[in-house]
Design a protein around this motif. Structure first.
Motif, PDB file in Angstrom:
ATOM      1  N   ARG A 124       0.847  -1.190   0.000  1.00 14.07           N
ATOM      2  CA  ARG A 124       0.000   0.000   0.000  1.00 14.07           C
ATOM      3  C   ARG A 124       0.885   1.244   0.000  1.00 14.07           C
ATOM      4  N   ARG A 125       0.840   2.000  -1.098  1.00 11.14           N
ATOM      5  CA  ARG A 125       1.719   3.159  -1.254  1.00 11.14           C
ATOM      6  C   ARG A 125       1.176   4.362  -0.480  1.00 11.14           C
ATOM      7  N   VAL A 126       2.068   5.072   0.206  1.00 13.06           N
ATOM      8  CA  VAL A 126       1.721   6.298   0.927  1.00 13.06           C
ATOM      9  C   VAL A 126       2.706   7.376   0.507  1.00 13.06           C
ATOM     10  N   VAL A 127       2.178   8.557   0.183  1.00 21.66           N
ATOM     11  CA  VAL A 127       3.028   9.657  -0.262  1.00 21.66           C
ATOM     12  C   VAL A 127       2.830  10.868   0.635  1.00 21.66           C
ATOM     13  N   ARG A 128       3.910  11.665   0.762  1.00 21.09           N
ATOM     14  CA  ARG A 128       3.865  12.924   1.495  1.00 21.09           C
ATOM     15  C   ARG A 128       4.336  14.024   0.554  1.00 21.09           C
ATOM     16  N   LEU A 129       3.555  15.072   0.457  1.00 17.04           N
ATOM     17  CA  LEU A 129       3.890  16.193  -0.405  1.00 17.04           C
ATOM     18  C   LEU A 129       3.939  17.475   0.417  1.00 17.04           C
ATOM     19  N   SER A 130       4.689  18.466  -0.079  1.00 16.14           N
ATOM     20  CA  SER A 130       4.740  19.751   0.608  1.00 16.14           C
ATOM     21  C   SER A 130       4.887  20.877  -0.393  1.00 16.14           C
ATOM     22  N   ASP A 131       4.399  22.053   0.011  1.00 15.05           N
ATOM     23  CA  ASP A 131       4.601  23.277  -0.745  1.00 15.05           C
ATOM     24  C   ASP A 131       5.818  23.966  -0.139  1.00 15.05           C
ATOM     25  N   PRO A 132       6.947  24.025  -0.850  1.00 12.95           N
ATOM     26  CA  PRO A 132       8.184  24.548  -0.245  1.00 12.95           C
ATOM     27  C   PRO A 132       8.083  25.988   0.219  1.00 12.95           C
ATOM     28  N   THR A 133       7.223  26.781  -0.389  1.00 14.74           N
ATOM     29  CA  THR A 133       7.161  28.200  -0.031  1.00 14.74           C
ATOM     30  C   THR A 133       6.440  28.452   1.288  1.00 14.74           C
ATOM     31  N   SER A 134       5.522  27.548   1.677  1.00 20.42           N
ATOM     32  CA  SER A 134       4.728  27.786   2.889  1.00 20.42           C
ATOM     33  C   SER A 134       4.857  26.685   3.928  1.00 20.42           C
ATOM     34  N   ASP A 135       5.458  25.529   3.559  1.00 21.96           N
ATOM     35  CA  ASP A 135       5.545  24.347   4.420  1.00 21.96           C
ATOM     36  C   ASP A 135       4.160  23.750   4.698  1.00 21.96           C
ATOM     37  N   THR A 136       3.209  23.983   3.807  1.00 15.76           N
ATOM     38  CA  THR A 136       1.925  23.279   3.877  1.00 15.76           C
ATOM     39  C   THR A 136       2.149  21.854   3.393  1.00 15.76           C
ATOM     40  N   ARG A 137       1.525  20.860   4.063  1.00 17.35           N
ATOM     41  CA  ARG A 137       1.837  19.458   3.780  1.00 17.35           C
ATOM     42  C   ARG A 137       0.566  18.631   3.571  1.00 17.35           C
ATOM     43  N   LEU A 138       0.723  17.569   2.780  1.00 15.73           N
ATOM     44  CA  LEU A 138      -0.368  16.634   2.516  1.00 15.73           C
ATOM     45  C   LEU A 138       0.179  15.219   2.515  1.00 15.73           C
ATOM     46  N   GLN A 139      -0.538  14.320   3.167  1.00 17.21           N
ATOM     47  CA  GLN A 139      -0.211  12.894   3.122  1.00 17.21           C
ATOM     48  C   GLN A 139      -1.440  12.133   2.656  1.00 17.21           C
ATOM     49  N   VAL A 140      -1.245  11.174   1.746  1.00 20.77           N
ATOM     50  CA  VAL A 140      -2.358  10.427   1.171  1.00 20.77           C
ATOM     51  C   VAL A 140      -1.985   8.956   1.071  1.00 20.77           C
ATOM     52  N   LEU A 141      -2.918   8.070   1.440  1.00 18.64           N
ATOM     53  CA  LEU A 141      -2.766   6.642   1.215  1.00 18.64           C
ATOM     54  C   LEU A 141      -4.135   5.981   1.279  1.00 18.64           C
ATOM     55  N   THR A 142      -4.213   4.778   0.737  1.00 21.41           N
ATOM     56  CA  THR A 142      -5.424   3.972   0.872  1.00 21.41           C
ATOM     57  C   THR A 142      -5.051   2.658   1.537  1.00 21.41           C
ATOM     58  N   LEU A 143      -5.962   2.164   2.375  1.00 17.34           N
ATOM     59  CA  LEU A 143      -5.728   0.944   3.134  1.00 17.34           C
ATOM     60  C   LEU A 143      -6.939   0.028   3.027  1.00 17.34           C
ATOM     61  N   LEU A 144      -6.794  -1.161   3.573  1.00 14.26           N
ATOM     62  CA  LEU A 144      -7.878  -2.126   3.543  1.00 14.26           C
ATOM     63  C   LEU A 144      -8.885  -1.834   4.648  1.00 14.26           C
ATOM     64  N   GLN A 145      -9.750  -2.754   4.936  1.00 14.67           N
ATOM     65  CA  GLN A 145     -10.925  -2.508   5.763  1.00 14.67           C
ATOM     66  C   GLN A 145     -10.594  -1.980   7.162  1.00 14.67           C
ATOM     67  N   ASP A 146     -11.485  -1.109   7.638  1.00 13.12           N
ATOM     68  CA  ASP A 146     -11.448  -0.618   9.013  1.00 13.12           C
ATOM     69  C   ASP A 146     -12.878  -0.385   9.456  1.00 13.12           C
ATOM     70  N   GLN A 147     -13.251  -0.926  10.600  1.00 14.55           N
ATOM     71  CA  GLN A 147     -14.643  -0.893  11.035  1.00 14.55           C
ATOM     72  C   GLN A 147     -14.986   0.269  11.952  1.00 14.55           C
ATOM     73  N   ASP A 148     -13.997   0.986  12.463  1.00 13.43           N
ATOM     74  CA  ASP A 148     -14.265   2.077  13.401  1.00 13.43           C
ATOM     75  C   ASP A 148     -13.424   3.289  13.016  1.00 13.43           C
ATOM     76  N   LEU A 149     -13.928   4.075  12.075  1.00 13.76           N
ATOM     77  CA  LEU A 149     -13.176   5.218  11.583  1.00 13.76           C
ATOM     78  C   LEU A 149     -12.943   6.262  12.660  1.00 13.76           C
ATOM     79  N   ALA A 150     -13.946   6.484  13.520  1.00 20.00           N
ATOM     80  CA  ALA A 150     -13.803   7.502  14.560  1.00 20.00           C
ATOM     81  C   ALA A 150     -12.675   7.154  15.521  1.00 20.00           C
TER      82      ALA A 150
END
Length: 261
Positions: free
Chosen positions: A131-157
């Motif tokens: 399962r691939r996970v990536v982290r991205l950032s905007d160098p000018t502001s240090d705003t960041r994003l992380q995205v991945l997909t995973l298999l089943q999870d029954q309790d998101l909260a």
């Protein structure tokens, strides 16, 4: 009992980051070497330890239009550490550096999206085997994003709040948002969001950190989005618009569009 998603995301707070080596200006890096071993086991212990294998060099950065290659797995834990052990000290999120690669089209297991102009890829790992996970950032502001997909999870909260608990140990927390539903179409899936605001202890900067977890009705796969936005970035500033663009594209590609996408 800790949910399956938290187990799958344990590397966020326990696992090492992927190291990237930037090619020298004007020089194209050679492809990463392939090491093989064919010698039979020795009959007696060697008198001197073997020399360490050389670190592979970074392959040339992809173009903005080409999908980024998947990395090798780098999700090992420290000796004796359990991915769900609440007593194990957590590590802060990886810091973007000057060796990050330009980001183009991002292909994950269950979705694809185009990185915003100027954003860089500073983390690229595998969890749960493939399962691939990536982290991205905007160098000018240090705003960041992380995205991945995973298999089943029954309790998101519960998973969302566990992720917040693991991450906020590296901040002086000023406020916290408990898990609350995300308004997605019921026939497409369900979702929750949570987060906190505080001052990061590593650099003294104030940020807002948010997690959004979306579960797809068709197969119960989960999309996880983490955003880190410095307080200095205003509501209408370009980094926030970039985040909206990318999270909308990732959630729509996943099949569970976020509200207003």
């Amino acid at each position: 009992m800790v949910s399956a998603l938290v187990v799958g995301l344990a590397y966020l707070v326990f696992g090492p980051r992927t190291n990237m080596t930037e090619p020298s200006p004007g020089v194209t890096s050679a492809p990463a070497p392939t090491n093989s071993t064919s010698a039979a086991a020795p009959t007696s212990p060697p008198t001197t330890p073997p020399a360490p294998e050389p670190s592979p060099t970074q392959s040339p950065p992809p173009t903005d239009s080409a999908p980024l290659p998947s990395p090798n797995p780098t999700t090992s834990l420290a000796p004796g550490a359990s991915p769900t052990d609440p007593t194990e000290p957590a590590k802060p999120e990886d810091e973007p550096g000057g060796t990050a690669l330009p980001a183009g089209t991002i292909e994950l297991n269950d979705t694809t999206f185009l990185a915003a102009d100027g954003w860089v890829l500073y983390g690229d790992d595998l969890v749960e085997g493939d399962r691939r996970v990536v982290r991205l950032s905007d160098p000018t502001s240090d705003t960041r994003l992380q995205v991945l997909t995973l298999l089943q999870d029954q309790d998101l909260a519960a998973s969302c709040e566990a992720l917040v608990a693991a991450q906020k140990g590296h901040f002086v927390v000023m406020s916290e948002q408990l898990a609350r539903p995300v308004g997605v179409a019921p026939e497409e899936g369900t979702g929750v969001s949570c987060g906190f605001a505080g001052v990061r202890t590593s650099d003294g900067l104030a940020n807002s950190v948010s997690f959004t977890l979306l579960r797809r009705a068709a197969d119960s796969h989960v999309l996880m989005l983490r955003t880190t936005i410095p307080d200095a970035v205003g509501v209408g500033d370009q980094p926030r618009r970039d985040l909206t663009q990318m999270t909308c594209a990732a959630s729509s590609g996943f099949g569970v569009p976020l509200p207003l996408c």
